[in-house]
Design a protein around this motif. Structure first.
Motif, short mmCIF file in Angstrom:
data_model
loop_
_atom_site.label_atom_id
_atom_site.label_comp_id
_atom_site.label_asym_id
_atom_site.label_seq_id
_atom_site.Cartn_x
_atom_site.Cartn_y
_atom_site.Cartn_z
N TYR A 1 2.75 -3.77 3.04
CA TYR A 1 2.73 -4.52 1.79
C TYR A 1 1.31 -4.91 1.42
N SER B 1 4.24 3.13 -3.77
CA SER B 1 4.64 2.07 -4.71
C SER B 1 6.12 2.12 -5.03
N SER C 1 1.54 -3.14 -6.21
CA SER C 1 1.14 -2.06 -5.31
C SER C 1 0.43 -0.95 -6.09
#
Length: 181
Positions: free
Chosen positions: A62, A92, A103
């Motif tokens: 993450y 993503s 992301s």
């Protein structure tokens, strides 16, 4: 007494296993490791980043905006001193809506900076960093996103540990040999 306890192996097999796992070096490196939690990890990790000479690899599933505010300037500094920076993270599209958007933006910004981003498909959940292939951080803390959770990271100094982690993650085929990437 060999590498594999309670297993009858020939002397030749034991020698082969010693070469592969180099148990004596790993034992020594593991004994000198240190464990940190979320309250003191970042100050030690960032010091190690500033000490990097050739390469930094961060494997974090993450990436959050808040945490990246800390890391963008550090990565910029590393790139300025010709340290290669690699970020391994989830693709993503493997995130939910809000995380997906951030992301995408973070990956683009990292790419624009010159950080090599290697997005992986699937639900990878490793939390690892390898610095100059001789210092390994591993544990439960998402390096590029941690905020409030209680986590730990272990710092292990040693070329054998770095080599073993690179081999385990099969990173040389994606990144190449240090200094040649």
């Amino acid at each position: 007494e060999g590498i594999v306890e309670d297993f009858a192996a020939t002397e030749e097999t034991e020698k082969w296993l010693e070469k592969i796992y180099d148990a004596d070096k790993l034992d020594h490196e593991a004994l000198s490791s240190t464990v940190y939690d979320q309250s003191d990890f970042y100050k030690h990790f960032i010091k190690d980043l500033f000490d990097a000479e050739k390469e930094v690899i961060i494997d974090s599933p993450y990436i959050t905006e808040q945490r990246m505010r800390t890391f963008y300037p550090i990565f910029h500094h590393l790139l300025q001193k010709d340290v290669k920076v690699f970020v391994l993270t989830r693709k993503s599209e493997d995130h939910d809506d809000q995380m997906r958007l951030f992301s995408e933006n973070a990956i683009q910004k990292l790419d624009d900076m010159g950080v090599v981003v290697l997005p992986f498909k699937g639900l990878i959940h490793r939390k690892i960093s390898i610095i100059d292939r001789k210092l390994v951080w591993e544990g439960s803390l998402n390096i590029l996103s941690q905020r409030e959770s209680t986590e730990f990271m272990r710092r292990i100094q040693g070329e054998e540990t770095g080599r073993q982690m690179m081999k385990f993650l099969r990173l040389e085929k994606n990144i190449g040999h240090i200094g040649q990437n």
